[in-house]
Motif scaffolding. Structure first.
Motif, PDB file in Angstrom:
ATOM      1  N   ARG A   1       0.830  -1.215   0.000  1.00  0.00           N
ATOM      2  CA  ARG A   1       0.000   0.000   0.000  1.00  0.00           C
ATOM      3  C   ARG A   1       0.864   1.265   0.000  1.00  0.00           C
ATOM      4  NH1 ARG A   1      -1.745   3.149   4.167  1.00  0.00           N
ATOM      5  NH2 ARG A   1      -1.015   1.638   5.725  1.00  0.00           N
ATOM      6  N   VAL A   2       1.890   1.306   0.845  1.00  0.00           N
ATOM      7  CA  VAL A   2       2.786   2.460   0.900  1.00  0.00           C
ATOM      8  C   VAL A   2       3.810   2.398  -0.220  1.00  0.00           C
ATOM      9  CG1 VAL A   2       4.528   3.654   2.291  1.00  0.00           C
ATOM     10  CG2 VAL A   2       2.464   2.755   3.380  1.00  0.00           C
ATOM     11  N   GLY A   3       4.455   1.259  -0.356  1.00  0.00           N
ATOM     12  CA  GLY A   3       5.497   1.118  -1.363  1.00  0.00           C
ATOM     13  C   GLY A   3       4.991   1.299  -2.784  1.00  0.00           C
ATOM     14  N   GLY A   4       3.760   0.861  -3.059  1.00  0.00           N
ATOM     15  CA  GLY A   4       3.209   1.013  -4.400  1.00  0.00           C
ATOM     16  C   GLY A   4       3.060   2.474  -4.797  1.00  0.00           C
ATOM     17  N   PHE A   5       2.600   3.297  -3.862  1.00  0.00           N
ATOM     18  CA  PHE A   5       2.497   4.746  -4.100  1.00  0.00           C
ATOM     19  C   PHE A   5       3.868   5.314  -4.415  1.00  0.00           C
ATOM     20  CE2 PHE A   5       2.606   9.145  -2.973  1.00  0.00           C
ATOM     21  CZ  PHE A   5       1.333   9.674  -3.143  1.00  0.00           C
ATOM     22  N   LEU A   6       4.871   4.893  -3.656  1.00  0.00           N
ATOM     23  CA  LEU A   6       6.219   5.431  -3.831  1.00  0.00           C
ATOM     24  C   LEU A   6       6.836   4.969  -5.144  1.00  0.00           C
ATOM     25  CD1 LEU A   6       7.351   4.949  -0.145  1.00  0.00           C
ATOM     26  CD2 LEU A   6       6.928   7.131  -1.290  1.00  0.00           C
ATOM     27  N   LEU A   7       6.507   3.767  -5.582  1.00  0.00           N
ATOM     28  CA  LEU A   7       6.942   3.322  -6.903  1.00  0.00           C
ATOM     29  C   LEU A   7       6.387   4.220  -7.995  1.00  0.00           C
ATOM     30  CD1 LEU A   7       6.502  -0.528  -6.474  1.00  0.00           C
ATOM     31  CD2 LEU A   7       8.661   0.601  -7.050  1.00  0.00           C
ATOM     32  N   GLU A   8       5.110   4.527  -7.886  1.00  0.00           N
ATOM     33  CA  GLU A   8       4.474   5.381  -8.900  1.00  0.00           C
ATOM     34  C   GLU A   8       5.039   6.793  -8.863  1.00  0.00           C
ATOM     35  OE1 GLU A   8       2.535   4.275 -11.307  1.00  0.00           O
ATOM     36  OE2 GLU A   8       2.945   2.311 -10.427  1.00  0.00           O
ATOM     37  N   ALA A   9       5.581   7.205  -7.733  1.00  0.00           N
ATOM     38  CA  ALA A   9       6.210   8.524  -7.624  1.00  0.00           C
ATOM     39  C   ALA A   9       7.642   8.521  -8.166  1.00  0.00           C
ATOM     40  CB  ALA A   9       6.210   8.986  -6.163  1.00  0.00           C
TER      41      ALA A   9
ATOM     42  N   ALA B   1       2.417 -11.826  -1.926  1.00  0.00           N
ATOM     43  CA  ALA B   1       1.895 -12.243  -3.232  1.00  0.00           C
ATOM     44  C   ALA B   1       1.063 -11.133  -3.868  1.00  0.00           C
ATOM     45  CB  ALA B   1       1.060 -13.515  -3.078  1.00  0.00           C
ATOM     46  N   VAL B   2       0.265 -10.437  -3.059  1.00  0.00           N
ATOM     47  CA  VAL B   2      -0.528  -9.316  -3.576  1.00  0.00           C
ATOM     48  C   VAL B   2       0.385  -8.176  -3.997  1.00  0.00           C
ATOM     49  CG1 VAL B   2      -2.265  -7.576  -2.988  1.00  0.00           C
ATOM     50  CG2 VAL B   2      -2.551  -9.949  -2.228  1.00  0.00           C
ATOM     51  N   ALA B   3       1.382  -7.863  -3.183  1.00  0.00           N
ATOM     52  CA  ALA B   3       2.318  -6.784  -3.529  1.00  0.00           C
ATOM     53  C   ALA B   3       3.004  -7.073  -4.859  1.00  0.00           C
ATOM     54  CB  ALA B   3       3.357  -6.617  -2.421  1.00  0.00           C
ATOM     55  N   ARG B   4       3.445  -8.304  -5.058  1.00  0.00           N
ATOM     56  CA  ARG B   4       4.113  -8.661  -6.309  1.00  0.00           C
ATOM     57  C   ARG B   4       3.175  -8.569  -7.503  1.00  0.00           C
ATOM     58  NH1 ARG B   4       7.297 -13.927  -3.738  1.00  0.00           N
ATOM     59  NH2 ARG B   4       9.103 -12.753  -2.904  1.00  0.00           N
ATOM     60  N   ALA B   5       1.935  -8.971  -7.309  1.00  0.00           N
ATOM     61  CA  ALA B   5       0.976  -8.944  -8.411  1.00  0.00           C
ATOM     62  C   ALA B   5       0.527  -7.531  -8.748  1.00  0.00           C
ATOM     63  CB  ALA B   5      -0.239  -9.807  -8.050  1.00  0.00           C
ATOM     64  N   GLU B   6       0.303  -6.698  -7.733  1.00  0.00           N
ATOM     65  CA  GLU B   6      -0.264  -5.370  -7.964  1.00  0.00           C
ATOM     66  C   GLU B   6       0.795  -4.290  -8.194  1.00  0.00           C
ATOM     67  OE1 GLU B   6      -3.019  -4.477  -4.834  1.00  0.00           O
ATOM     68  OE2 GLU B   6      -4.429  -6.058  -5.469  1.00  0.00           O
TER      69      GLU B   6
ATOM     70  N   PRO C   1       4.319  -4.700  -9.660  1.00  0.00           N
ATOM     71  CA  PRO C   1       5.431  -5.502 -10.182  1.00  0.00           C
ATOM     72  C   PRO C   1       6.739  -4.738 -10.340  1.00  0.00           C
ATOM     73  CG  PRO C   1       3.835  -5.022 -11.914  1.00  0.00           C
ATOM     74  CD  PRO C   1       3.208  -4.593 -10.631  1.00  0.00           C
ATOM     75  N   LYS C   2       6.711  -3.439 -10.320  1.00  0.00           N
ATOM     76  CA  LYS C   2       7.958  -2.669 -10.433  1.00  0.00           C
ATOM     77  C   LYS C   2       8.783  -2.706  -9.148  1.00  0.00           C
ATOM     78  CE  LYS C   2       5.960   1.181 -11.811  1.00  0.00           C
ATOM     79  NZ  LYS C   2       5.806   2.582 -12.276  1.00  0.00           N
ATOM     80  N   GLY C   3       8.178  -3.140  -8.061  1.00  0.00           N
ATOM     81  CA  GLY C   3       8.887  -3.188  -6.782  1.00  0.00           C
ATOM     82  C   GLY C   3       9.615  -4.501  -6.583  1.00  0.00           C
ATOM     83  N   GLU C   4      10.423  -4.531  -5.546  1.00  0.00           N
ATOM     84  CA  GLU C   4      11.149  -5.740  -5.142  1.00  0.00           C
ATOM     85  C   GLU C   4      10.596  -6.145  -3.786  1.00  0.00           C
ATOM     86  OE1 GLU C   4      15.687  -6.839  -3.732  1.00  0.00           O
ATOM     87  OE2 GLU C   4      15.427  -5.335  -5.324  1.00  0.00           O
ATOM     88  N   TRP C   5       9.921  -7.290  -3.729  1.00  0.00           N
ATOM     89  CA  TRP C   5       9.174  -7.685  -2.542  1.00  0.00           C
ATOM     90  C   TRP C   5       9.710  -8.997  -1.991  1.00  0.00           C
ATOM     91  CZ3 TRP C   5       6.454  -3.517  -1.499  1.00  0.00           C
ATOM     92  CH2 TRP C   5       5.983  -2.724  -2.550  1.00  0.00           C
ATOM     93  N   HIS C   6      10.057  -9.011  -0.714  1.00  0.00           N
ATOM     94  CA  HIS C   6      10.669 -10.170  -0.083  1.00  0.00           C
ATOM     95  C   HIS C   6       9.833 -10.673   1.082  1.00  0.00           C
ATOM     96  CE1 HIS C   6      14.531  -9.610  -2.204  1.00  0.00           C
ATOM     97  NE2 HIS C   6      14.339  -8.317  -2.010  1.00  0.00           N
ATOM     98  N   ILE C   7       9.729 -11.997   1.209  1.00  0.00           N
ATOM     99  CA  ILE C   7       9.180 -12.606   2.414  1.00  0.00           C
ATOM    100  C   ILE C   7      10.318 -12.722   3.417  1.00  0.00           C
ATOM    101  CG2 ILE C   7       8.084 -14.645   3.408  1.00  0.00           C
ATOM    102  CD1 ILE C   7       7.063 -15.267   0.527  1.00  0.00           C
ATOM    103  N   GLY C   8      10.146 -12.134   4.589  1.00  0.00           N
ATOM    104  CA  GLY C   8      11.221 -12.188   5.568  1.00  0.00           C
ATOM    105  C   GLY C   8      10.834 -11.557   6.884  1.00  0.00           C
ATOM    106  N   ASP C   9      11.583 -11.907   7.905  1.00  0.00           N
ATOM    107  CA  ASP C   9      11.397 -11.397   9.262  1.00  0.00           C
ATOM    108  C   ASP C   9      12.299 -10.178   9.440  1.00  0.00           C
ATOM    109  OD1 ASP C   9      11.376 -10.944  12.030  1.00  0.00           O
ATOM    110  OD2 ASP C   9      11.259 -13.088  12.488  1.00  0.00           O
TER     111      ASP C   9
END
Length: 213
Positions: free
Chosen positions: A61-69, A84-89, A91-99
């Motif tokens: 939600r936050v990162g997607g806005f910043l990608l578009e900026a 999975a949603v972040a990667r699908a919605e 795709p220009k970002g780099e999204w990792h599963i992690g602690d």
């Protein structure tokens, strides 16, 4: 148990929790709610084309806005359904599963953001380590913005003490993401943090050592 990740506890108790969370924010967006306040503040903090870390990124939600900026965004979250949603919605970002308590990414960031009460969901014993790792991922002049509410089981004074232990100092304390001042009566905290001089010097020595390997 009190010393456990609250998000994982909720998902374990209710396997549908993540799906409902995803749908909730889709419904809010469809209803016209402004969900970009955190991202607008981060965008204002960053130079054009900055490298930004979205810590506890959820669905982006936050990162997607910043990608578009026009920024470069790397997001990390421990929930695979949200990633999975972040990667699908977005795709220009780099999204990792992690602690976040094990955060170890390549390179450094101009700004890191930890929004959405994320810091209150982590196991209390990991708070200082998470803040330390977020700080360690910042460039020398980088800043970290953390926001959470007073009713989330993490006292503001305790957070500020943990940040200090992690080598971070407050540059700005606000009560909202739209830049209202923080007061003793505030029920929300947005803390903009930077490395202390001592931590910056120590980190520089570590980074220099790595670069010579």
């Amino acid at each position: 148990m009190t010393d456990e990740n609250k998000w994982l506890r909720m998902v374990s108790a209710d396997p549908g929790h993540s799906r409902r969370y995803i749908q909730r924010f889709r419904d809010l967006a469809a209803g016209g709610m402004d969900l970009g306040g955190e991202a607008r503040m981060i965008d204002a903090m960053a130079g054009r084309g900055a490298r930004i870390l979205d810590a506890g990124c959820g669905t982006g939600r936050v990162g997607g806005f910043l990608l578009e900026a026009g920024h470069e965004v790397v997001g990390v979250d421990l929930d695979p359904e949200l990633i999975a949603v972040a990667r699908a919605e977005h795709p220009k970002g780099e999204w990792h599963i992690g602690d976040l308590a094990e955060l170890d990414l390549d390179g450094h960031f101009d700004v890191a953001v930890c929004a959405g009460n994320v810091i209150t969901f982590v196991a209390p014993s990991t708070r200082v380590e998470i803040l330390r790792r977020l700080g360690a991922h910042l460039r020398p002049e980088g800043r970290l913005a953390v926001g959470f509410g007073a009713d989330r089981g993490y006292a503001f004074d305790a957070f500020r003490a943990d940040a200090a232990t992690a080598g971070l100092k407050p540059e700005l304390l606000l009560s909202t993401w739209d830049l209202r001042p923080f007061t003793p009566e505030s029920d929300f905290l947005v803390a903009v943090l930077a490395r202390t001089a001592e931590e910056a010097a120590a980190r520089s020595d570590i980074d220099d050592g790595h670069s010579r390997r």
